[in-house]
Design a protein around this motif. Structure first.
Motif, PDB file in Angstrom:
ATOM      1  N   MET A 208     -39.903 -63.728 -65.144  1.00 23.13           N
ATOM      2  CA  MET A 208     -39.448 -64.082 -66.539  1.00 23.13           C
ATOM      3  C   MET A 208     -40.163 -65.462 -67.321  1.00 23.13           C
ATOM      4  O   MET A 208     -39.557 -65.766 -67.023  1.00 23.13           O
ATOM      5  CB  MET A 208     -38.256 -63.667 -66.536  1.00 23.13           C
ATOM      6  CG  MET A 208     -37.513 -63.999 -67.779  1.00 23.13           C
ATOM      7  SD  MET A 208     -35.328 -63.581 -67.749  1.00 23.13           S
ATOM      8  CE  MET A 208     -35.545 -62.370 -68.364  1.00 23.13           C
ATOM      9  N   GLU A 209     -40.204 -64.945 -68.694  1.00 18.28           N
ATOM     10  CA  GLU A 209     -40.702 -66.330 -69.472  1.00 18.28           C
ATOM     11  C   GLU A 209     -39.968 -67.340 -69.465  1.00 18.28           C
ATOM     12  O   GLU A 209     -39.826 -68.654 -69.222  1.00 18.28           O
ATOM     13  CB  GLU A 209     -41.284 -65.796 -70.465  1.00 18.28           C
ATOM     14  CG  GLU A 209     -41.916 -66.564 -71.008  1.00 18.28           C
ATOM     15  CD  GLU A 209     -42.898 -66.056 -73.084  1.00 18.28           C
ATOM     16  OE1 GLU A 209     -43.077 -67.141 -73.347  1.00 18.28           O
ATOM     17  OE2 GLU A 209     -42.788 -65.320 -72.533  1.00 18.28           O
ATOM     18  N   ALA A 210     -38.418 -66.814 -69.511  1.00 12.68           N
ATOM     19  CA  ALA A 210     -37.087 -68.068 -70.428  1.00 12.68           C
ATOM     20  C   ALA A 210     -37.221 -69.418 -68.708  1.00 12.68           C
ATOM     21  O   ALA A 210     -36.537 -69.989 -68.399  1.00 12.68           O
ATOM     22  CB  ALA A 210     -35.747 -67.384 -70.042  1.00 12.68           C
ATOM     23  N   LEU A 211     -37.547 -68.257 -67.167  1.00 17.56           N
ATOM     24  CA  LEU A 211     -37.003 -68.214 -65.989  1.00 17.56           C
ATOM     25  C   LEU A 211     -38.340 -69.848 -66.024  1.00 17.56           C
ATOM     26  O   LEU A 211     -38.075 -71.195 -65.449  1.00 17.56           O
ATOM     27  CB  LEU A 211     -37.185 -68.122 -64.732  1.00 17.56           C
ATOM     28  CG  LEU A 211     -36.856 -68.193 -63.445  1.00 17.56           C
ATOM     29  CD1 LEU A 211     -35.720 -69.098 -63.161  1.00 17.56           C
ATOM     30  CD2 LEU A 211     -37.104 -67.222 -62.477  1.00 17.56           C
ATOM     31  N   GLU A 212     -39.717 -69.826 -66.595  1.00 19.47           N
ATOM     32  CA  GLU A 212     -40.601 -70.188 -66.099  1.00 19.47           C
ATOM     33  C   GLU A 212     -40.428 -71.559 -66.891  1.00 19.47           C
ATOM     34  O   GLU A 212     -41.044 -72.658 -66.921  1.00 19.47           O
ATOM     35  CB  GLU A 212     -41.934 -69.803 -66.418  1.00 19.47           C
ATOM     36  CG  GLU A 212     -42.356 -68.966 -65.390  1.00 19.47           C
ATOM     37  CD  GLU A 212     -42.829 -69.371 -63.952  1.00 19.47           C
ATOM     38  OE1 GLU A 212     -43.458 -70.741 -63.766  1.00 19.47           O
ATOM     39  OE2 GLU A 212     -42.527 -69.274 -62.668  1.00 19.47           O
ATOM     40  N   ALA A 213     -39.966 -71.377 -68.204  1.00 20.95           N
ATOM     41  CA  ALA A 213     -39.939 -72.824 -69.769  1.00 20.95           C
ATOM     42  C   ALA A 213     -38.472 -73.618 -68.828  1.00 20.95           C
ATOM     43  O   ALA A 213     -39.137 -74.253 -68.596  1.00 20.95           O
ATOM     44  CB  ALA A 213     -39.427 -71.838 -70.859  1.00 20.95           C
ATOM     45  N   GLY A 214     -37.914 -73.073 -68.103  1.00 18.75           N
ATOM     46  CA  GLY A 214     -36.761 -73.779 -67.554  1.00 18.75           C
ATOM     47  C   GLY A 214     -37.395 -75.159 -66.555  1.00 18.75           C
ATOM     48  O   GLY A 214     -37.028 -76.203 -66.440  1.00 18.75           O
ATOM     49  N   ARG A 215     -38.218 -74.186 -65.551  1.00 20.08           N
ATOM     50  CA  ARG A 215     -38.571 -74.348 -64.168  1.00 20.08           C
ATOM     51  C   ARG A 215     -40.064 -75.456 -64.732  1.00 20.08           C
ATOM     52  O   ARG A 215     -39.906 -76.828 -64.207  1.00 20.08           O
ATOM     53  CB  ARG A 215     -39.441 -73.298 -63.553  1.00 20.08           C
ATOM     54  CG  ARG A 215     -39.560 -74.013 -61.993  1.00 20.08           C
ATOM     55  CD  ARG A 215     -40.605 -73.470 -61.590  1.00 20.08           C
ATOM     56  NE  ARG A 215     -42.027 -73.618 -62.117  1.00 20.08           N
ATOM     57  CZ  ARG A 215     -42.610 -73.615 -62.354  1.00 20.08           C
ATOM     58  NH1 ARG A 215     -42.683 -74.901 -61.377  1.00 20.08           N
ATOM     59  NH2 ARG A 215     -44.555 -73.890 -63.247  1.00 20.08           N
ATOM     60  N   ALA A 216     -40.642 -75.402 -65.694  1.00 20.69           N
ATOM     61  CA  ALA A 216     -41.284 -75.718 -66.174  1.00 20.69           C
ATOM     62  C   ALA A 216     -40.376 -77.344 -66.508  1.00 20.69           C
ATOM     63  O   ALA A 216     -41.180 -78.919 -66.416  1.00 20.69           O
ATOM     64  CB  ALA A 216     -41.509 -75.805 -67.157  1.00 20.69           C
ATOM     65  N   VAL A 217     -39.418 -77.342 -67.514  1.00 23.28           N
ATOM     66  CA  VAL A 217     -38.210 -78.817 -68.157  1.00 23.28           C
ATOM     67  C   VAL A 217     -38.443 -79.445 -66.580  1.00 23.28           C
ATOM     68  O   VAL A 217     -38.342 -80.630 -66.414  1.00 23.28           O
ATOM     69  CB  VAL A 217     -37.702 -78.259 -68.616  1.00 23.28           C
ATOM     70  CG1 VAL A 217     -37.111 -79.256 -68.942  1.00 23.28           C
ATOM     71  CG2 VAL A 217     -38.094 -77.619 -69.812  1.00 23.28           C
ATOM     72  N   LEU A 218     -38.041 -78.874 -65.612  1.00 24.66           N
ATOM     73  CA  LEU A 218     -37.618 -79.112 -64.741  1.00 24.66           C
ATOM     74  C   LEU A 218     -38.960 -79.862 -63.451  1.00 24.66           C
ATOM     75  O   LEU A 218     -38.709 -80.800 -62.648  1.00 24.66           O
ATOM     76  CB  LEU A 218     -37.095 -78.293 -63.612  1.00 24.66           C
ATOM     77  CG  LEU A 218     -35.146 -78.151 -63.507  1.00 24.66           C
ATOM     78  CD1 LEU A 218     -34.749 -76.736 -63.365  1.00 24.66           C
ATOM     79  CD2 LEU A 218     -34.258 -79.432 -64.190  1.00 24.66           C
TER      80      LEU A 218
END
Length: 37
Positions: free
Chosen positions: A1-11
């Motif tokens: 899911m794109e939202a999960l990847e966006a959050g993971r990239a920030v972390l």
């Protein structure tokens, strides 16, 4: 899911957990499937 990847990239970078949630939220808000109004 794109939202999960966006959050993971920030972390994975220098972002905080709050930054990750905000990034995921922005992705969800831009997705018409999750548009609540």
């Amino acid at each position: 899911m794109e939202a999960l990847e966006a959050g993971r990239a920030v972390l994975a970078g220098v972002g905080t957990a709050v930054d990750a949630v905000e990034a995921a939220g922005r992705v969800l808000e831009a997705d018409p499937t999750f548009n609540a109004g």
